[in-house]
Design a protein around this motif. Structure first.
Motif, PDB file in Angstrom:
ATOM      1  N   ILE A 178      -7.745  14.410 -23.695  1.00 25.05           N
ATOM      2  CA  ILE A 178      -6.881  15.354 -24.409  1.00 25.05           C
ATOM      3  C   ILE A 178      -5.562  15.470 -23.662  1.00 25.05           C
ATOM      4  CG2 ILE A 178      -8.795  16.695 -25.379  1.00 25.05           C
ATOM      5  CD1 ILE A 178      -8.275  18.773 -23.140  1.00 25.05           C
ATOM      6  N   GLU A 179      -4.556  16.038 -24.338  1.00 25.52           N
ATOM      7  CA  GLU A 179      -3.282  16.284 -23.677  1.00 25.52           C
ATOM      8  C   GLU A 179      -3.373  17.621 -22.944  1.00 25.52           C
ATOM      9  OE1 GLU A 179       0.385  15.390 -25.870  1.00 25.52           O
ATOM     10  OE2 GLU A 179      -0.975  14.698 -27.450  1.00 25.52           O
ATOM     11  N   VAL A 180      -3.120  17.602 -21.637  1.00 24.34           N
ATOM     12  CA  VAL A 180      -3.273  18.792 -20.812  1.00 24.34           C
ATOM     13  C   VAL A 180      -2.221  18.777 -19.705  1.00 24.34           C
ATOM     14  CG1 VAL A 180      -5.039  17.728 -19.320  1.00 24.34           C
ATOM     15  CG2 VAL A 180      -5.011  20.209 -19.611  1.00 24.34           C
ATOM     16  N   SER A 181      -1.798  19.969 -19.283  1.00 25.51           N
ATOM     17  CA  SER A 181      -0.817  20.082 -18.201  1.00 25.51           C
ATOM     18  C   SER A 181      -1.529  20.023 -16.849  1.00 25.51           C
ATOM     19  CB  SER A 181      -0.052  21.402 -18.324  1.00 25.51           C
ATOM     20  OG  SER A 181      -0.908  22.487 -18.047  1.00 25.51           O
ATOM     21  N   GLN A 182      -0.734  20.011 -15.801  1.00 31.89           N
ATOM     22  CA  GLN A 182      -1.287  20.075 -14.452  1.00 31.89           C
ATOM     23  C   GLN A 182      -1.797  21.492 -14.189  1.00 31.89           C
ATOM     24  OE1 GLN A 182      -1.753  17.610 -12.114  1.00 31.89           O
ATOM     25  NE2 GLN A 182      -1.224  16.302 -13.857  1.00 31.89           N
ATOM     26  N   PRO A 183      -2.886  21.655 -13.442  1.00 26.81           N
ATOM     27  CA  PRO A 183      -3.386  22.998 -13.145  1.00 26.81           C
ATOM     28  C   PRO A 183      -2.477  23.741 -12.163  1.00 26.81           C
ATOM     29  CG  PRO A 183      -4.684  21.346 -12.000  1.00 26.81           C
ATOM     30  CD  PRO A 183      -3.706  20.595 -12.872  1.00 26.81           C
ATOM     31  N   GLU A 184      -2.514  25.075 -12.235  1.00 28.90           N
ATOM     32  CA  GLU A 184      -1.788  25.931 -11.310  1.00 28.90           C
ATOM     33  C   GLU A 184      -2.775  26.930 -10.706  1.00 28.90           C
ATOM     34  OE1 GLU A 184       2.229  27.372 -12.759  1.00 28.90           O
ATOM     35  OE2 GLU A 184       1.298  26.748 -14.641  1.00 28.90           O
TER      36      GLU A 184
END
Length: 121
Positions: A35-41
């Protein structure tokens, strides 16, 4: 996707910036499809917030760096430079104006404003 970032410059004036979120396709929950996902914070804690209809606060800076995700209702947040954003369901507001003049927030909807707050420090 995007979020609204409120920050303070060196003179203590708060300003808005619209930030595009970078997402990339990767395997997030194998064996599910990528899936399209951002980097974790990393975060410190999560809270839920309710501001009653008609609520209108004095100008202030944010107490900690935090991100608000609106669930219901609407607010208008005005930076000290006079620029504003109307925050409604699905909008994300990144609060980084810990110092300086801060911002003004008021509920603009007839219904209560409800949100999730994610704190980073």
């Amino acid at each position: 996707m995007k979020y609204y970032k409120l920050y303070t410059d060196a003179a203590g004036e708060s300003h808005w910036d619209d930030i595009e979120i970078k997402v990339e396709e990767r395997s997030f929950a194998p064996p599910a499809q990528a899936i399209e996902v951002s980097q974790p914070e990393p975060v410190k804690q999560t809270l839920f917030l309710r501001l009653r209809s008609g609520w209108n606060e004095p100008v202030h800076p944010t107490p900690v760096v935090q991100r608000l995700v609106c669930l219901a209702g609407a607010i208008r947040v005005t930076a000290s430079d006079g620029d504003f954003r109307d925050i409604g369901p699905g909008d994300v507001w990144d609060m980084q104006d810990k110092i300086g003049k801060g911002h003004h927030t008021r509920v603009t909807s007839d219904q209560d404003f409800e949100a999730v707050i994610i704190q980073f420090e």
